[in-house]
Write a protein that holds these residues in place. Structure first.
Motif, mmCIF file in Angstrom:
data_model
loop_
_atom_site.group_PDB
_atom_site.id
_atom_site.type_symbol
_atom_site.label_atom_id
_atom_site.label_comp_id
_atom_site.label_asym_id
_atom_site.label_seq_id
_atom_site.Cartn_x
_atom_site.Cartn_y
_atom_site.Cartn_z
ATOM 1 N N PRO A 1 0.776 -1.309 -0.026
ATOM 2 C CA PRO A 1 0.039 -0.060 -0.216
ATOM 3 C C PRO A 1 0.803 1.189 0.232
ATOM 4 O O PRO A 1 0.546 2.297 -0.718
ATOM 5 C CB PRO A 1 -0.769 -0.139 1.188
ATOM 6 N N GLY A 2 1.888 1.266 0.618
ATOM 7 C CA GLY A 2 2.726 2.653 0.697
ATOM 8 C C GLY A 2 3.358 2.965 -0.466
ATOM 9 O O GLY A 2 3.603 3.773 -1.070
ATOM 10 N N ASP A 3 3.823 1.738 -1.375
ATOM 11 C CA ASP A 3 4.322 1.839 -2.504
ATOM 12 C C ASP A 3 3.455 2.276 -3.429
ATOM 13 O O ASP A 3 3.490 3.199 -4.240
ATOM 14 C CB ASP A 3 4.927 0.440 -3.080
ATOM 15 N N ALA A 4 2.127 1.725 -3.533
ATOM 16 C CA ALA A 4 0.980 2.345 -4.353
ATOM 17 C C ALA A 4 0.675 3.610 -4.420
ATOM 18 O O ALA A 4 0.338 4.396 -5.060
ATOM 19 C CB ALA A 4 -0.249 1.240 -4.202
ATOM 20 N N ALA B 1 0.876 6.442 -6.881
ATOM 21 C CA ALA B 1 -0.177 7.243 -7.453
ATOM 22 C C ALA B 1 0.014 8.760 -7.274
ATOM 23 O O ALA B 1 -0.319 9.262 -8.247
ATOM 24 C CB ALA B 1 -1.541 6.787 -6.501
ATOM 25 N N LEU B 2 0.690 9.023 -6.226
ATOM 26 C CA LEU B 2 0.881 10.535 -6.084
ATOM 27 C C LEU B 2 2.077 11.070 -7.272
ATOM 28 O O LEU B 2 1.731 11.909 -7.732
ATOM 29 C CB LEU B 2 1.953 10.799 -4.833
ATOM 30 N N GLY C 1 -4.540 3.746 -2.335
ATOM 31 C CA GLY C 1 -3.468 2.924 -1.868
ATOM 32 C C GLY C 1 -3.511 1.590 -2.377
ATOM 33 O O GLY C 1 -2.985 0.656 -1.876
ATOM 34 N N THR C 2 -4.326 1.394 -3.485
ATOM 35 C CA THR C 2 -4.750 0.092 -4.146
ATOM 36 C C THR C 2 -3.882 -0.071 -5.551
ATOM 37 O O THR C 2 -3.680 1.005 -6.194
ATOM 38 C CB THR C 2 -6.065 -0.216 -4.263
ATOM 39 N N LEU C 3 -3.727 -1.186 -5.862
ATOM 40 C CA LEU C 3 -3.385 -1.399 -7.424
ATOM 41 C C LEU C 3 -4.451 -0.962 -8.327
ATOM 42 O O LEU C 3 -3.882 -0.232 -9.287
ATOM 43 C CB LEU C 3 -3.166 -2.916 -7.552
ATOM 44 N N ARG C 4 -5.525 -0.977 -8.061
ATOM 45 C CA ARG C 4 -6.637 -0.656 -8.963
ATOM 46 C C ARG C 4 -6.583 1.032 -9.133
ATOM 47 O O ARG C 4 -6.536 1.661 -10.099
ATOM 48 C CB ARG C 4 -7.935 -0.864 -8.462
ATOM 49 N N CYS C 5 -6.380 1.768 -8.125
ATOM 50 C CA CYS C 5 -6.346 3.141 -8.089
ATOM 51 C C CYS C 5 -5.047 3.520 -8.945
ATOM 52 O O CYS C 5 -5.060 4.375 -9.662
ATOM 53 C CB CYS C 5 -6.170 3.711 -6.487
ATOM 54 N N VAL C 6 -3.825 3.019 -8.818
ATOM 55 C CA VAL C 6 -2.752 3.351 -9.449
ATOM 56 C C VAL C 6 -2.938 3.161 -10.984
ATOM 57 O O VAL C 6 -2.504 3.888 -11.899
ATOM 58 C CB VAL C 6 -1.392 2.249 -8.891
#
Length: 128
Positions: free
Chosen positions: A40-43, A47-48, A95-100
């Motif tokens: 999650p931190g990487d995601a 994303a940022l 913080g999810t793969l889907r969001c990224v």
């Protein structure tokens, strides 16, 4: 707080976009399927990064749209992508793969439109 007077909306337009590293990140994120979960931190950090870059590409795309007639097909298509960016980019990061992946697809769509408008604006032959 600093207030920037930018009546023409040129702040940030024309700055180098550092495209290739961002597009490598976009490709990696979109293809991230069936692998270990993205922490999650990487995601959130990815994303940022993609969100900031998407805003920069969108600003450049808006700048190119200004010179086009309001009913030009290329402008209408670019504005559709910009409306989608305006709707999605302010949404909170999950913080999810889907969001990224959604942010990555948006960056890709913005670059596709930017490339089409830039190609249209580029001179096609020697000056007369």
């Amino acid at each position: 707080m600093t207030v920037v007077f930018d009546p023409e909306g040129r702040f940030g337009v024309g700055l180098p976009l550092d495209r290739e590293p961002h597009m490598q990140l976009v490709r990696a994120v979109i293809s991230w399927a069936g692998r270990a979960p993205l922490p999650p931190g990487d995601a959130e950090q990815i994303a940022l990064q993609l969100t900031g870059h998407a805003w920069a590409v969108a600003a450049e795309l808006r700048h190119l749209c200004v010179g086009l007639p309001p009913d030009a097909e290329s402008r209408v298509l670019a504005e559709a992508v910009l409306e989608e960016a305006d709707r999605r980019l302010p949404q909170p990061l999950l913080g999810t793969l889907r969001c990224v992946q959604m942010r990555a697809r948006l960056v890709r769509a913005l670059y596709e439109r930017l490339d089409r408008l830039a190609a249209r604006a580029a001179p096609t032959g020697p000056p007369l």
